[in-house]
Every structure is written in C-alpha cells, then in structure tokens.
Design a protein around this motif. Structure first.
Motif, PDB file in Angstrom:
ATOM      1  N   UNK A   1       0.853  -1.191   0.000  1.00  0.00           N
ATOM      2  CA  UNK A   1       0.000   0.000   0.000  1.00  0.00           C
ATOM      3  C   UNK A   1       0.887   1.239   0.000  1.00  0.00           C
ATOM      4  N   UNK A   2       0.585   2.189  -0.903  1.00  0.00           N
ATOM      5  CA  UNK A   2       1.378   3.414  -0.989  1.00  0.00           C
ATOM      6  C   UNK A   2       0.446   4.622  -1.020  1.00  0.00           C
ATOM      7  N   UNK A   3       0.924   5.793  -0.608  1.00  0.00           N
ATOM      8  CA  UNK A   3       0.121   7.010  -0.717  1.00  0.00           C
ATOM      9  C   UNK A   3       0.017   7.462  -2.167  1.00  0.00           C
TER      10      UNK A   3
ATOM     11  N   UNK B   1       2.397  -3.816   4.151  1.00  0.00           N
ATOM     12  CA  UNK B   1       3.142  -4.663   3.216  1.00  0.00           C
ATOM     13  C   UNK B   1       2.830  -6.115   3.565  1.00  0.00           C
ATOM     14  N   UNK B   2       2.507  -6.924   2.566  1.00  0.00           N
ATOM     15  CA  UNK B   2       2.193  -8.337   2.811  1.00  0.00           C
ATOM     16  C   UNK B   2       2.837  -9.200   1.738  1.00  0.00           C
ATOM     17  N   UNK B   3       3.407 -10.336   2.152  1.00  0.00           N
ATOM     18  CA  UNK B   3       3.936 -11.334   1.228  1.00  0.00           C
ATOM     19  C   UNK B   3       3.181 -12.631   1.477  1.00  0.00           C
ATOM     20  N   UNK B   4       2.483 -13.113   0.445  1.00  0.00           N
ATOM     21  CA  UNK B   4       1.583 -14.254   0.578  1.00  0.00           C
ATOM     22  C   UNK B   4       1.915 -15.318  -0.466  1.00  0.00           C
ATOM     23  N   UNK B   5       1.398 -16.546  -0.306  1.00  0.00           N
ATOM     24  CA  UNK B   5       1.579 -17.560  -1.354  1.00  0.00           C
ATOM     25  C   UNK B   5       0.894 -17.126  -2.642  1.00  0.00           C
ATOM     26  N   UNK B   6       1.458 -17.550  -3.761  1.00  0.00           N
ATOM     27  CA  UNK B   6       0.867 -17.248  -5.072  1.00  0.00           C
ATOM     28  C   UNK B   6       0.356 -18.547  -5.668  1.00  0.00           C
ATOM     29  N   UNK B   7      -0.948 -18.602  -6.032  1.00  0.00           N
ATOM     30  CA  UNK B   7      -1.583 -19.847  -6.432  1.00  0.00           C
ATOM     31  C   UNK B   7      -1.818 -19.972  -7.932  1.00  0.00           C
ATOM     32  N   UNK B   8      -0.880 -19.470  -8.751  1.00  0.00           N
ATOM     33  CA  UNK B   8      -0.909 -19.678 -10.199  1.00  0.00           C
ATOM     34  C   UNK B   8      -2.125 -19.082 -10.877  1.00  0.00           C
TER      35      UNK B   8
ATOM     36  N   UNK C   1      -5.035   6.260  -1.358  1.00  0.00           N
ATOM     37  CA  UNK C   1      -4.023   5.207  -1.293  1.00  0.00           C
ATOM     38  C   UNK C   1      -4.127   4.311  -2.523  1.00  0.00           C
ATOM     39  N   UNK C   2      -3.007   3.696  -2.878  1.00  0.00           N
ATOM     40  CA  UNK C   2      -2.974   2.685  -3.931  1.00  0.00           C
ATOM     41  C   UNK C   2      -2.555   1.356  -3.313  1.00  0.00           C
ATOM     42  N   UNK C   3      -3.216   0.283  -3.746  1.00  0.00           N
ATOM     43  CA  UNK C   3      -2.806  -1.062  -3.356  1.00  0.00           C
ATOM     44  C   UNK C   3      -2.206  -1.744  -4.576  1.00  0.00           C
ATOM     45  N   UNK C   4      -0.921  -2.066  -4.483  1.00  0.00           N
ATOM     46  CA  UNK C   4      -0.199  -2.686  -5.578  1.00  0.00           C
ATOM     47  C   UNK C   4      -0.004  -4.175  -5.317  1.00  0.00           C
ATOM     48  N   UNK C   5      -0.056  -4.952  -6.370  1.00  0.00           N
ATOM     49  CA  UNK C   5       0.123  -6.399  -6.255  1.00  0.00           C
ATOM     50  C   UNK C   5       1.180  -6.845  -7.252  1.00  0.00           C
ATOM     51  N   UNK C   6       2.143  -7.662  -6.783  1.00  0.00           N
ATOM     52  CA  UNK C   6       3.241  -8.141  -7.622  1.00  0.00           C
ATOM     53  C   UNK C   6       3.417  -9.646  -7.444  1.00  0.00           C
TER      54      UNK C   6
END
Length: 222
Positions: free
Chosen positions: A144-146, A210-217, A179-184
């Motif tokens: 999340x960024x301003x 900031x969050x780092x989560x599993x990526x499920x393809x 705010x912006x929520x970015x996903x990578x």
C-alpha cells in the motif's frame, strides 16, 4: 464387470445405474482432490457432477451424427466469464471429463478406475519431493502506498536488490483514492532476506501495509 452395461437400446435401468455410479465416483474424486487442490467449494461441487454430465452427453449423442452436431452448436453458445483456473484445477477438470467418456459408453468399472486411479496418482505424485529441484517459490507481494508516490518505478531499486523476478499483478485505489494497493508476483533471491526486503519497502511507502503471501498460479484479488 468391465463390459459395457448398454445394449443396442438404452434402458432406464442402465441409465440410472450409470448415473448412480458416476455421481458417487465423482463425489469421492472431488473429496480426494480437495486434499491437494486449493480452490473453492463451488469448484469441487462442479467437478463432483462433471463425470455424470459428460457421461449423459456421450450416452445420448453416441451413434447420432445429427445430435452430435446439435450438441456442438449448443456448447459453442456458452461464454465462460470466469478467470482461468490454476494448473491443479485444469487437471481435475480433465480427469473428470476423461472418466465421463467411459461412463457414457457404459464402462462403469473403467470409469471408476480412471477417476479414482488418477486422483490417487495425483495425490501420490504431489506428495513426493521429486520435482522440487525444478520449482520456484513464487509469492504474492501486496504493498500500500500514498497517492503522492508514482507506483510505476518507486520500488525498482529495491526489487533489483532482493528479487530474482517480479511482475506487476494489479493496482487498486482505496481510502477514497488517497491510497494505492499494488500487487506483484515475485521470487526472492534469498528467502532469508525477506525481513530486510519488507523493512526497505516500509521505509519507501511511509510504513503502510506490506504483505507477502503464497501465489496460487492465478490472479489473486487485491
């Protein structure tokens, strides 16, 4: 036992026998696949009835060219609006469809062997560490960024320092656009440096989430 239950004429008894066996096998198949496939309850309900649905089509189209053409035209009208499934989901669907062909031709024992055998093989192979040397630990990063930050390249230097791979996976505004929520989609160079990576991101985004989560393809909702 491995002979077809259908004769030259379809009877109600043979049809309902096929329906009962294919539905029961489909339920057991979905239950077995739920141990390894990460998906929704709705997906497993669909895969449970798919062998019977495919078998019904095969049963009534078999031997009739006209009915086959009409069925193909009907399917061509269907528009699929859901996102592409994961590799595991696609595999489960293909397994259910392949067994449905056997059920639809009246080979109930073969249909059960194909369906439950493939589920067992899938679970067994998934439990073995035989492919770990060729896999990569891809993760989902959410930051999340301003609104004052330009999200297109604000983290490029941090990404180059800690990541072996990164790919933008989506952006969303929140908090009335402030705010912006970015996903990578990311892959770390060194998994042990995850905390340092998060700390540098927090310094850059003003200590927002900031969050780092599993990526499920598949595409993960922001």
């Amino acid at each position: 036992m491995f002979n077809t239950i259908y004769t030259s004429t379809l009877t109600a008894q043979s049809f309902f026998m096929m329906a009962g066996v294919s539905l029961m096998a489909g339920l057991v198949f979905s239950w077995l696949m739920s141990f390894r496939v990460r998906s929704t309850r709705r997906f497993f309900l669909v895969t449970a009835i798919m062998p019977f649905a495919i078998a019904t089509v095969i049963t009534f189209v078999s031997g009739s060219i006209g009915a086959g053409i009409a069925m193909g035209g009907t399917f061509s009208l269907i528009r699929f609006r859901s996102a592409q499934g994961s590799a595991d989901e696609l595999a489960a669907i293909l397994m259910a469809m392949s067994s449905g062909i056997a059920f639809g031709m009246g080979y109930l024992a073969y249909g059960v062997v194909i369906l439950l055998g493939l589920a067992g093989i899938f679970n067994l192979i998934a439990a073995l560490p035989i492919f770990e040397h060729g896999t990569t630990a891809e993760r989902l990063l959410k930051v999340t960024i301003p609104e004052s930050l330009d999200y297109t390249d604000v983290f490029d230097d941090v990404f180059d320092k800690y990541l072996a791979f990164h790919e933008a996976d989506g952006v969303k505004t929140t908090a009335m656009g402030s705010l912006f929520k970015l996903s990578y989609r990311i892959r770390m160079k060194d998994a042990s440096a995850e905390k340092q990576f998060i700390d540098e991101l927090r310094q850059r985004n003003g200590n927002l989430e900031v969050a780092i989560l599993p990526y499920y393809e598949k595409q993960v909702q922001l």
